[in-house]
Write a protein that holds these residues in place. Structure first.
Motif, short mmCIF file in Angstrom:
data_model
loop_
_atom_site.label_atom_id
_atom_site.label_comp_id
_atom_site.label_asym_id
_atom_site.label_seq_id
_atom_site.Cartn_x
_atom_site.Cartn_y
_atom_site.Cartn_z
N ASN A 181 0.74 -1.10 -0.08
CA ASN A 181 -0.01 0.16 0.10
C ASN A 181 1.01 1.16 0.03
OD1 ASN A 181 -2.40 -1.51 0.37
ND2 ASN A 181 -2.08 -1.72 2.63
N SER A 182 0.54 2.25 -0.94
CA SER A 182 1.26 3.70 -1.00
C SER A 182 0.61 4.61 -1.04
CB SER A 182 2.37 3.23 -2.06
OG SER A 182 1.70 3.08 -3.24
N VAL A 183 1.02 5.93 -0.59
CA VAL A 183 0.46 7.10 -0.67
C VAL A 183 1.55 8.11 -0.96
CG1 VAL A 183 -1.73 6.75 1.03
CG2 VAL A 183 0.70 7.49 1.63
N GLN A 184 1.00 9.51 -1.39
CA GLN A 184 1.80 10.56 -1.67
C GLN A 184 1.47 11.11 -0.34
OE1 GLN A 184 3.70 11.57 -4.35
NE2 GLN A 184 4.49 13.13 -2.57
N SER B 196 -4.54 -0.91 5.28
CA SER B 196 -3.86 0.25 4.85
C SER B 196 -4.12 1.47 5.84
CB SER B 196 -4.86 0.67 3.52
OG SER B 196 -6.03 0.88 3.66
N ARG B 197 -4.85 1.46 6.90
CA ARG B 197 -4.87 2.63 7.96
C ARG B 197 -3.71 2.53 8.61
NH1 ARG B 197 -8.15 -1.32 9.75
NH2 ARG B 197 -10.07 -0.09 9.28
N LEU B 198 -2.60 1.76 8.43
CA LEU B 198 -1.21 1.90 8.84
C LEU B 198 -0.88 3.25 8.12
CD1 LEU B 198 1.33 1.09 10.11
CD2 LEU B 198 2.03 -0.24 8.31
N LEU B 199 -0.97 3.27 7.28
CA LEU B 199 -0.42 4.57 6.37
C LEU B 199 -0.92 5.85 6.93
CD1 LEU B 199 0.38 2.22 4.42
CD2 LEU B 199 0.08 3.58 2.55
N ALA C 114 7.76 6.78 12.86
CA ALA C 114 6.62 6.57 11.96
C ALA C 114 6.67 7.11 10.79
CB ALA C 114 5.55 6.93 12.71
N TRP C 115 7.00 8.66 10.66
CA TRP C 115 7.24 9.42 9.55
C TRP C 115 8.29 8.67 8.56
CZ3 TRP C 115 4.37 12.48 6.62
CH2 TRP C 115 5.02 13.45 5.42
N ASN C 116 9.68 8.58 9.06
CA ASN C 116 10.42 8.09 8.48
C ASN C 116 10.44 6.39 7.65
OD1 ASN C 116 12.13 9.99 9.10
ND2 ASN C 116 13.27 8.93 11.10
N LEU C 117 9.45 5.83 8.35
CA LEU C 117 8.97 4.37 7.70
C LEU C 117 8.04 4.82 6.35
CD1 LEU C 117 8.77 1.47 7.79
CD2 LEU C 117 6.62 1.64 9.34
N LYS D 153 10.23 5.72 3.80
CA LYS D 153 11.13 4.91 3.10
C LYS D 153 10.53 3.64 2.26
CE LYS D 153 12.74 1.71 6.10
NZ LYS D 153 13.62 0.90 7.17
N GLU D 154 9.35 3.47 2.84
CA GLU D 154 8.98 2.20 2.26
C GLU D 154 7.45 2.37 1.49
OE1 GLU D 154 9.99 -0.83 2.20
OE2 GLU D 154 11.55 -0.35 3.68
N TYR D 155 6.77 3.26 1.91
CA TYR D 155 5.24 3.40 1.32
C TYR D 155 4.67 4.57 0.63
CZ TYR D 155 5.11 -0.22 4.71
OH TYR D 155 5.18 -1.27 5.64
N ARG D 156 5.85 5.14 -0.19
CA ARG D 156 5.76 6.33 -1.06
C ARG D 156 4.92 5.83 -2.18
NH1 ARG D 156 7.64 11.54 0.21
NH2 ARG D 156 7.17 11.94 -2.04
N VAL D 157 4.05 6.61 -3.14
CA VAL D 157 3.51 6.04 -4.20
C VAL D 157 4.38 5.81 -5.22
CG1 VAL D 157 2.96 8.39 -5.26
CG2 VAL D 157 1.43 6.36 -5.53
#
Length: 401
Positions: A195-198, A314-317, A378-381, A384-388
């Motif tokens: 899952n990824s977001v901007q 996806s609520r993790l993001l 949290a922000w760093n994760l 690192k991993e979940y950018r679109v």
């Protein structure tokens, strides 16, 4: 490149924020033409329609009610949707030639649509595996194992996997589960595409946060532990309520905000129990929800203890985006709790373990230095991993256009 996206999630606008709209906007920003097909449920009393925006074209297809309805209509709707989508695509997109078709689970019943696009346009097919069905329904006792419906859906699941050129899984546990339980799948076509977001940086100051809390009658002198999102059987709501009831630290306040099949039951529980350390709110518009979430302190993830499949909500993001420490109360199969702990942005407990839950709540409340470090982590994760960009690049590199 022309991109076709199929989903059961209603897309109101490409400008909306979410894991799918963020991805589709990224394709648009990189110069591709985007077409999305999504349902408009019969309760809305609207006909199939097409709408063009700057970022792309949205085809809303009239379907049965698919969400928040009885299991019979949901089942019929899930089976009928591929025929409804296929008919609408043939009618409205007959002049288009797609290079790529992306689709997510649920449902597993898009095979005829995907096959049609692959054969007509020689398109590449990419599955974003967000849900492992029908096993999740068996786990929740919504389907009888080895019953007629279960076997029928198993066949459809296998067909979907077979016609997908690539299967993008949300985590390592997802990938390992799929390969272990589907030995016919070539491992080379399965990859991690989470899952990824901007990400958006919400820079609310303390005064603004206090104003939001005042609006919703939330205390300003306590840490707010928030559960936001779907309220259904898969979320293991009983343990969420038990967590509230067994909490003894007066510095903790719990907020539940969302909607779903269990909402009425939760509302009844609040009416009867009248907990002084918790508040229930119905689902809010996305912008209001984001502002409320940003005024809270700790994100909560709950999953039913009986799951044998590795869900990765996806609520993790959303929590990571708000720079919130997270507590994940889940089954023993999913790896979302391991990800949270390995990246030092929260804690995991097994759903139903009241003592462990209260211990980690106490840990968060008692160590402000660690709390602030978890916020940064949290922000760093997320970065690192979940950018679109990660999801976009994984998909784009598969298509030779």
């Amino acid at each position: 490149m022309k991109v076709l996206f199929l989903t059961m999630v209603k897309i109101n606008s490409f400008k909306d924020r979410g894991i799918y709209t963020d991805l589709l906007r990224k394709f648009y920003e990189e110069g591709h033409e985007v077409f999305a097909v999504c349902p408009i449920e019969r309760r809305e009393k609207k006909k199939t329609s097409i709408r063009k925006e700057k970022e792309g074209t949205i085809l809303n297809v009239k379907t049965f009610n698919l969400q928040k309805t009885n299991i019979v209509e949901k089942g019929l709707g899930t089976l009928a949707i591929e025929y409804q989508f296929l008919s609408a695509i043939k009618k409205h997109f007959f002049k288009e030639k797609f290079d790529l078709v992306i689709y997510s689970t649920p449902p597993i019943t898009f095979s005829k649509v995907i096959n049609f696009i692959k054969k007509r346009d020689d398109a590449y097919s990419y599955l974003l595996l967000k849900d492992i069905f029908p096993q999740n329904a068996v786990d929740m006792k919504m389907l009888k194992e080895n019953g007629i419906l279960h076997k029928m859906f198993l066949d459809k699941e296998q067909t979907l996997y077979a016609i997908s050129d690539t299967i993008g899984c949300m985590s390592d546990a997802n990938k390992n589960y799929i390969l272990k339980h589907n030995p016919s799948i070539n491992s080379s076509k399965v990859e991690i595409n989470p899952n990824s977001v901007q990400p958006r940086d919400f820079n609310q100051n303390e005064v603004e946060k206090k104003t939001v809390r005042l609006k919703y009658n939330l205390p300003n002198d306590k840490k707010i532990f928030v559960y936001g999102g779907n309220l259904g059987k898969p979320q293991g709501i009983d343990f969420l309520l038990e967590t509230i009831l067994s909490a003894t630290d007066k510095n903790a306040f719990f907020l539940i905000v969302g909607s779903g099949t269990e909402y009425d039951r939760i509302e009844k529980w609040f009416t009867e129990i009248k907990p002084g350390n918790a508040l229930l709110l119905a689902g809010l518009p996305k912008r209001d929800y984001d502002l409320l979430l940003n005024a809270c302190d700790v994100g909560l993830i709950f999953l039913h203890k009986d799951f044998t499949i590795p869900n990765f909500p996806s609520r993790l993001l959303s929590y990571l985006e708000m720079k919130m420490p997270i507590i994940a109360a889940t089954d023993e199969i999913t790896d979302i709790g391991w990800v949270i702990e390995e990246n030092k942005c929260g804690y995991k407990v097994i759903s139903g373990d009241v003592k462990s839950m209260q211990n980690v709540i106490g840990d968060i409340l008692s160590d402000e230095t660690n709390f602030n470090q978890m916020k940064d982590n949290a922000w760093n994760l997320l970065q690192k991993e979940y950018r679109v960009e990660r999801s976009y690049n994984l998909i784009k590199e598969k298509v030779n256009v």
